[in-house]
Scaffold this active site. Structure first.
Site, PDB file in Angstrom:
ATOM      1  N   LYS A   1       0.844  -1.201   0.000  1.00 20.15           N
ATOM      2  CA  LYS A   1       0.000   0.000   0.000  1.00 20.15           C
ATOM      3  C   LYS A   1       0.878   1.250   0.000  1.00 20.15           C
ATOM      4  O   LYS A   1       1.891   1.293   0.706  1.00 20.15           O
ATOM      5  CB  LYS A   1      -0.916  -0.035   1.235  1.00 20.15           C
ATOM      6  CG  LYS A   1      -2.015   1.009   1.257  1.00 20.15           C
ATOM      7  CD  LYS A   1      -2.912   0.805   2.478  1.00 20.15           C
ATOM      8  CE  LYS A   1      -4.015   1.855   2.565  1.00 20.15           C
ATOM      9  NZ  LYS A   1      -4.846   1.669   3.789  1.00 20.15           N
TER      10      LYS A   1
ATOM     11  N   SER B   1      -9.891  -0.157   7.068  1.00 19.96           N
ATOM     12  CA  SER B   1      -9.325  -0.020   5.723  1.00 19.96           C
ATOM     13  C   SER B   1      -8.677  -1.283   5.166  1.00 19.96           C
ATOM     14  O   SER B   1      -8.307  -1.322   3.988  1.00 19.96           O
ATOM     15  CB  SER B   1      -8.298   1.115   5.694  1.00 19.96           C
ATOM     16  OG  SER B   1      -8.946   2.357   5.783  1.00 19.96           O
TER      17      SER B   1
ATOM     18  N   SER C   1      -9.799   2.343   2.957  1.00 23.41           N
ATOM     19  CA  SER C   1      -8.899   3.039   2.062  1.00 23.41           C
ATOM     20  C   SER C   1      -8.036   2.103   1.217  1.00 23.41           C
ATOM     21  O   SER C   1      -7.578   2.482   0.161  1.00 23.41           O
ATOM     22  CB  SER C   1      -7.979   3.959   2.855  1.00 23.41           C
ATOM     23  OG  SER C   1      -7.117   3.204   3.702  1.00 23.41           O
TER      24      SER C   1
END
Lengths: 101, 502
Positions: free
Chosen positions: B80, B179, B155
């Protein structure tokens, strides 16, 4: 306890100033409405917890965590400055920080 | 599409170990898949072709030279974009960090490199991990591989979509309010948030420091456990890192035994506001656990009703403080205000933050600054911290009568891109079931429970007491086995094929 007030456009402008974010008039209009409804929602925490409930700032009960004070490799000046918008003589070059008058 | 990329990470590792595939071949197969589908999915912000292949080649050389290598050596991984990677761009999905190349690796990245896991690239996300749909990425949204018109969650939608689209077998996620788990839920994948402090936060660009936790995004529970184990463990560079042995997550995932375990259904997260298909799959999953030998009890956590409100005070307050580092002085975007001669540092800061931050980040900074400001602190932040105590107490009481707690991960399946973008409150409600675990610092996992009436994946959430992460892996593995027996294959086998562009 202070009663909940709604969040006005002027307050949003003031708080954005404290947070060093310039906002256009258009952004102010949008954010004021949105933030007012969010503040209205989060204000419900006021009825939730009595005075004798201790606050919890962190999930782990830790105090004064330190590591040995040993010299170890760290970033070189060039590495530390590698993302700087501007630099000079191995230092960060910043806009003026004092007013002119 | 090459069949090798559809294997689990555990099976890929076995093929690498027996020599039937090389790390270079495996990495190249994933890079080819990324090239073929990521134009449509947009899971990646940066693809790390040459470095990934170099790392893979090194693993192949080490293996053929008979050197000892990690069990996952050669299994590629996506990271990420909120996690720093030395020499590779890291933007956190924000324009304010466009082009920034960190001079250091996050601790978890150091561990991935040490294990010989090639880094395929950086995955898309809501800006600074603030959002539930990836629509707040400054670089455009990620599309759900099940339906490209829909959100992949957020997210960490990029990490979940990369795994669901077979662009990577493993991806790093971070979870501040859900997330990792909510994207897993809506993409039919597995996402696991360890106990707070289980994986080092060093090198994670902070959103809310008392809530942030990195963890695995995978296609199976065992893969999540294997990946968890690589990244976890004490790190002196993170003062909140847990200084204790890593829980036996892999062992628990391999056994997958729920016999005699007590599964607690949280009555506050059971039904109301949930899409009917989500509720139906949840009930079936609970029944499957009962069939596997678990006992079901109902627990009450009344303070969860205030969890969302408390979270939207605690989190923005920490955000407003953490985001202060983006001051246009040491790294990131610097913009001079228009029409000002010799602007001051403060004017440059305000102009840079206006230009560099997106709307959601600005909203949260302003909300947090307001909640912490003089005269409001007690009523907002102070009260929210008390609610946090009540939530932790509710959990403690619930775990007296249950070994794990369960709920649907998300109230609905994936919604359409754009549907909730202009209504922040509607977006926030996605996190209602995932947030309590972050506030209390507990481990949580989401795994596929089946498809809703609309043909889209539903997630099943398992929560365990702090540092008892192995329990959610054990229960998750048992449920996964029971459901896959029923389906005849992993849920992702039912996902529509993506068009491959060559």
């Amino acid at each position: 306890m202070r009663p909940m007030s709604s969040l006005s456009r002027d307050e949003v402008a003031h708080v954005a100033g404290l947070a060093r974010i310039h906002l256009s008039d258009e952004e102010l209009d949008t954010f004021a409405g949105q933030l007012d409804s969010i503040v209205g929602f989060v204000a419900s925490v006021n009825e939730a917890a009595a005075d004798d409930i201790p606050p919890m700032s962190h999930p782990l009960p830790l105090t004064n965590v330190t590591r040995p004070d040993e010299v170890r490799p760290s970033l070189t000046a060039d590495e530390a400055l590698s993302g700087a918008p501007a630099s000079e003589q191995q230092r960060f070059l910043v806009p003026r920080i004092l007013s002119e008058d | 599409m090459s069949d090798i990329i559809r294997l689990s990470a555990a099976d890929m590792a076995a093929r690498l170990a027996d020599g039937s595939v090389s790390a270079v071949e495996l990495t190249q197969a994933h890079l080819d898949r990324i090239a073929a589908v990521d134009g449509d999915v947009h899971a990646f912000l940066h693809v790390n072709t040459s470095e990934a292949l170099t790392a893979a080649k090194q693993v192949d050389e080490d293996r053929s030279a008979g050197k000892p290598v990690h069990a996952l050596a050669g299994v590629p991984v996506a990271v990420k974009d909120v996690v720093t990677t030395k020499g590779q761009p890291t933007t956190a999905g924000s324009k304010i960090l466009e082009g920034w190349v960190p001079p250091y690796d996050a601790t978890l990245v150091t561990r991935l490199r040490a294990a010989g896991m090639p880094l395929l690239g950086k995955t898309n996300m809501d800006e600074f991990a603030m959002g539930s749909s990836t629509e707040h990425s400054a670089y455009g949204p990620t599309h759900n591989p099940w339906d490209l018109e829909r959100i992949p969650g957020g997210s960490g939608g990029g990490s979940a979509a990369a795994v669901a689209a077979f662009e990577a077998p493993l991806a790093v996620g971070t979870d501040t309010g859900g997330s990792i788990r909510q994207p897993a839920s809506v993409t039919g994948t597995v996402g696991s948030k360890p106990t707070y402090g289980g994986i080092s936060r060093y090198g994670l660009i902070a959103m809310a420091s008392s809530l942030d936790q990195a963890g695995p995004c995978t296609r199976s529970v065992l893969d999540a456990a294997l990946f968890h184990e690589v990244m976890a463990g004490h790190d002196p560079m993170d003062s909140t890192s847990i200084d204790a042995p890593v829980p036996p997550v892999v062992d628990a995932a391999r056994r997958g035994d729920v016999k005699g375990m007590k599964i607690g259904i949280i009555s506050q997260l059971d039904g109301e506001g949930y899409q009917p298909g989500v509720k139906a799959r949840f009930d079936e999953a609970v029944a499957a656990l009962t069939d596997a030998g678990a006992e079901v009890v109902t627990v009450s956590c009344p303070s969860f009703e205030q969890a969302l409100a408390a979270y939207y005070l605690v989190m923005p307050s920490e955000v407003s403080s953490n985001m202060a580092r983006f001051d246009a002085m040491r790294y990131g975007l610097r913009v001079a205000p228009e029409g000002v001669d010799a602007p001051s540092a403060e004017q440059v800061m305000a102009a840079s933050r206006e230009a560099g931050f997106g709307n959601e980040v600005k909203r949260r900074i302003i909300l947090g600054t307001y909640a912490l400001s003089s005269g409001y602190y007690d009523a907002y932040y102070g009260q929210a911290q008390k609610v946090r105590t009540l939530i932790a107490r509710d959990f403690a009481r619930a775990f007296e009568s249950a070994d794990v707690l369960v709920s649907p991960t998300s109230p609905t399946t994936a919604f359409k891109l754009g549907e909730k973008l202009e209504d922040p409150m509607a977006m926030y409600l996605n996190d209602v079931a995932t947030i309590p675990a972050n506030l209390a610092g507990l481990p949580g996992m989401s795994l596929p429970a089946g498809l809703s009436d609309d043909g889209l994946p539903v997630g099943f959430q398992i929560l365990a007491p702090a540092t008892k992460d192995e329990r959610m892996y054990g229960v998750g593995a048992a449920l996964e086995r029971a459901l896959e027996e029923k389906w005849g294959a992993p849920l992702l086998a039912q996902a529509p094929a993506l068009k491959e562009n060559n």
